[in-house]
Design a protein around this motif. Sequence first.
Motif, PDB file in Angstrom:
ATOM      1  N   VAL A  34       0.865  -1.175   0.000  1.00 48.85           N
ATOM      2  CA  VAL A  34       0.000   0.000   0.000  1.00 48.85           C
ATOM      3  C   VAL A  34       0.902   1.226   0.000  1.00 48.85           C
ATOM      4  O   VAL A  34       1.800   1.342   0.837  1.00 48.85           O
ATOM      5  N   VAL A  35       0.661   2.138  -0.951  1.00 47.52           N
ATOM      6  CA  VAL A  35       1.448   3.365  -1.041  1.00 47.52           C
ATOM      7  C   VAL A  35       0.520   4.554  -0.857  1.00 47.52           C
ATOM      8  O   VAL A  35      -0.549   4.629  -1.474  1.00 47.52           O
ATOM      9  N   ALA A  36       0.929   5.471   0.005  1.00 41.25           N
ATOM     10  CA  ALA A  36       0.175   6.710   0.211  1.00 41.25           C
ATOM     11  C   ALA A  36       1.090   7.888  -0.066  1.00 41.25           C
ATOM     12  O   ALA A  36       2.265   7.878   0.312  1.00 41.25           O
ATOM     13  N   ARG A  37       0.547   8.882  -0.738  1.00 40.13           N
ATOM     14  CA  ARG A  37       1.253  10.144  -0.922  1.00 40.13           C
ATOM     15  C   ARG A  37       0.247  11.268  -0.717  1.00 40.13           C
ATOM     16  O   ARG A  37      -0.853  11.230  -1.253  1.00 40.13           O
ATOM     17  N   GLY A  38       0.651  12.262   0.073  1.00 42.33           N
ATOM     18  CA  GLY A  38      -0.327  13.264   0.441  1.00 42.33           C
ATOM     19  C   GLY A  38      -1.390  12.615   1.304  1.00 42.33           C
ATOM     20  O   GLY A  38      -1.088  11.801   2.178  1.00 42.33           O
TER      21      GLY A  38
ATOM     22  N   VAL B 215      -1.860   8.758   9.144  1.00 43.74           N
ATOM     23  CA  VAL B 215      -2.929   9.735   9.339  1.00 43.74           C
ATOM     24  C   VAL B 215      -2.826  10.784   8.236  1.00 43.74           C
ATOM     25  O   VAL B 215      -1.865  11.554   8.201  1.00 43.74           O
ATOM     26  N   ARG B 216      -3.779  10.770   7.337  1.00 42.85           N
ATOM     27  CA  ARG B 216      -3.750  11.701   6.201  1.00 42.85           C
ATOM     28  C   ARG B 216      -2.389  11.652   5.509  1.00 42.85           C
ATOM     29  O   ARG B 216      -1.840  12.676   5.103  1.00 42.85           O
ATOM     30  N   GLY B 217      -1.847  10.458   5.376  1.00 43.95           N
ATOM     31  CA  GLY B 217      -0.578  10.265   4.685  1.00 43.95           C
ATOM     32  C   GLY B 217       0.646  10.494   5.532  1.00 43.95           C
ATOM     33  O   GLY B 217       1.778  10.355   5.038  1.00 43.95           O
ATOM     34  N   GLU B 218       0.486  10.841   6.800  1.00 39.24           N
ATOM     35  CA  GLU B 218       1.619  11.080   7.691  1.00 39.24           C
ATOM     36  C   GLU B 218       1.837   9.856   8.564  1.00 39.24           C
ATOM     37  O   GLU B 218       0.912   9.367   9.223  1.00 39.24           O
ATOM     38  N   LEU B 219       3.078   9.374   8.591  1.00 41.28           N
ATOM     39  CA  LEU B 219       3.392   8.129   9.271  1.00 41.28           C
ATOM     40  C   LEU B 219       3.702   8.347  10.745  1.00 41.28           C
ATOM     41  O   LEU B 219       4.520   9.195  11.108  1.00 41.28           O
ATOM     42  N   ILE B 220       3.029   7.568  11.588  1.00 46.80           N
ATOM     43  CA  ILE B 220       3.393   7.457  12.997  1.00 46.80           C
ATOM     44  C   ILE B 220       4.109   6.122  13.147  1.00 46.80           C
ATOM     45  O   ILE B 220       3.493   5.057  13.146  1.00 46.80           O
ATOM     46  N   THR B 221       5.421   6.175  13.230  1.00 44.58           N
ATOM     47  CA  THR B 221       6.223   4.968  13.400  1.00 44.58           C
ATOM     48  C   THR B 221       6.054   4.438  14.825  1.00 44.58           C
ATOM     49  O   THR B 221       5.543   5.133  15.709  1.00 44.58           O
ATOM     50  N   PRO B 222       6.517   3.207  15.080  1.00 45.67           N
ATOM     51  CA  PRO B 222       6.446   2.719  16.458  1.00 45.67           C
ATOM     52  C   PRO B 222       7.162   3.643  17.441  1.00 45.67           C
ATOM     53  O   PRO B 222       6.672   3.878  18.558  1.00 45.67           O
ATOM     54  N   GLU B 223       8.313   4.185  17.028  1.00 46.05           N
ATOM     55  CA  GLU B 223       9.067   5.074  17.911  1.00 46.05           C
ATOM     56  C   GLU B 223       8.306   6.372  18.156  1.00 46.05           C
ATOM     57  O   GLU B 223       8.259   6.882  19.280  1.00 46.05           O
TER      58      GLU B 223
END
Length: 497
Positions: free
Chosen positions: A57-61, A462-470
């Motif tokens: 799955v690829v998200a941009r914007g 979230v809206r294309g913004e990644l929340i990594t585990p860290e």
Amino acid sequence: MDINVSRRALLGSGVGIGAGLVVGTPAAAATTRPAVAVVGCTVIDATGAPPRPGMTVVARGDRITALGPSRTVKVPDDAAVVDGRRRFVIPGLTDMHVHSSGIDTIDPPLFLANGVTTVREMSGYPTLHEWRQRVTDGTLFGPRSVIASPLIDGSPSLWTGLGAPYVEVADAAQARAAVRQVAADGADFVKVYSRLSRESFTAIAQESHRLGLEFAGHCPDDVPVTVASDLGQRSFEHVFTSWYATSRHEDEIRRVLSELTVEAGDYNGWLHRVHPLELAAARGYDPQRAARVFGRLRANDSHQTPTLVMHRVLDLPGTVDQDDPRLRYIPAEVRAVWDFAMQEIYLDGRTPQEAVEHQELFGHRGRFVGALHRAGVPLLAGTDTGTSYVYPGFSLHDELELLVRAGVPALRALQAATRDAARFLGLGSGTVRQGAPADLVVLDADPLADIRNTRHIHAVVVRGELITPERRDAMLAAVAAAAATATPVPARIGCRC
């Protein structure tokens, strides 16, 4: 028409505490943000299709730009890559019934850290509209939101002096004026409440239709659920008065309700007066009457938001764990409000016999939700966050588990928090597909095998913004720190509202 907010509700500014706030990328910069690619995952897209392993799955914007077998999908060179092998991707979750505290360092990050990317706010505080604008501007990292009006209640209101913004209406003219006022103030929909007369409720329905607004909330004591549904009520919150119409004792219950009087702000008194009626309705449950009622609801596309997690706290207060590790994220001032509400509103005057009866009622609530599902009445997953010991973000996972215990299949429970919620709110598909909003939750275990696995969150988009585990760990640590220092707070008395 005046909107009433009690003195308790003004103990804080409602703007919240900005220190330590984790902010998101401004909306204008979303298209320049690096892409996110979840590679080699199993996609549970919430459409009802079988899980698809080996996908990318690829998200941009703010959109999903590619979705397909990993061997065929090119990962952009600038992408932040999430290893999806042995992991599961679901759509971002929606909590369809929340009352945020007004503290921007607590609720927004707790929702996102739990994969809740959209909320339906059921109180019409101005602060919530400010939050939404800040989320849009990129100065607050939080879920997207749909915001109710202040609740519109009859006269006298159950909420007098108890902390929620409300409008009290005594007749049809005042009811119509209230709808016009909340529409002018920017409410996304009209919130109806328990003590409205049938005359006022009908006027609200008519004026809402005239202005193109939907209305949702409690089923008023004076209005049978089938009548409210026929008049266009979009969703019924909680599981109590909605079931009167499914009981062979309905005529007697209606007679008692017609004579019921409650003093202004006497929420506790109202709870005590309707308790025996709830019990009579549950014990008189008639499957044939229920089938007719459910058929009406289904035909009208009226949704039910059970909020079983809230009912569990209030029906079974002994299940509340005073050492719950989630309490580290709750400011002491908020917990004090929770404890006040539990003791003064819900439990004050509850006899040992009533405590036993509440256990019986909670069992019936689950059976009732299972019957709603089997009859095809659409369900929405909501928690009533803001009620005592119902936690922002975390409790949606509890609600999903309770829906499954009630007999709702895991996929359908998941859809109640994704596809069906998004359709209800008009916010996209709520599924994982190309072109859909880029709201995703990456899980370490299969939620269809065990719905409790929605708690095992690896990452969130979230809206294309990644929340990594860290980053997720850092967000939770920041909430815990804010909870330890947050003062004052905009105190709300938590009620099932």
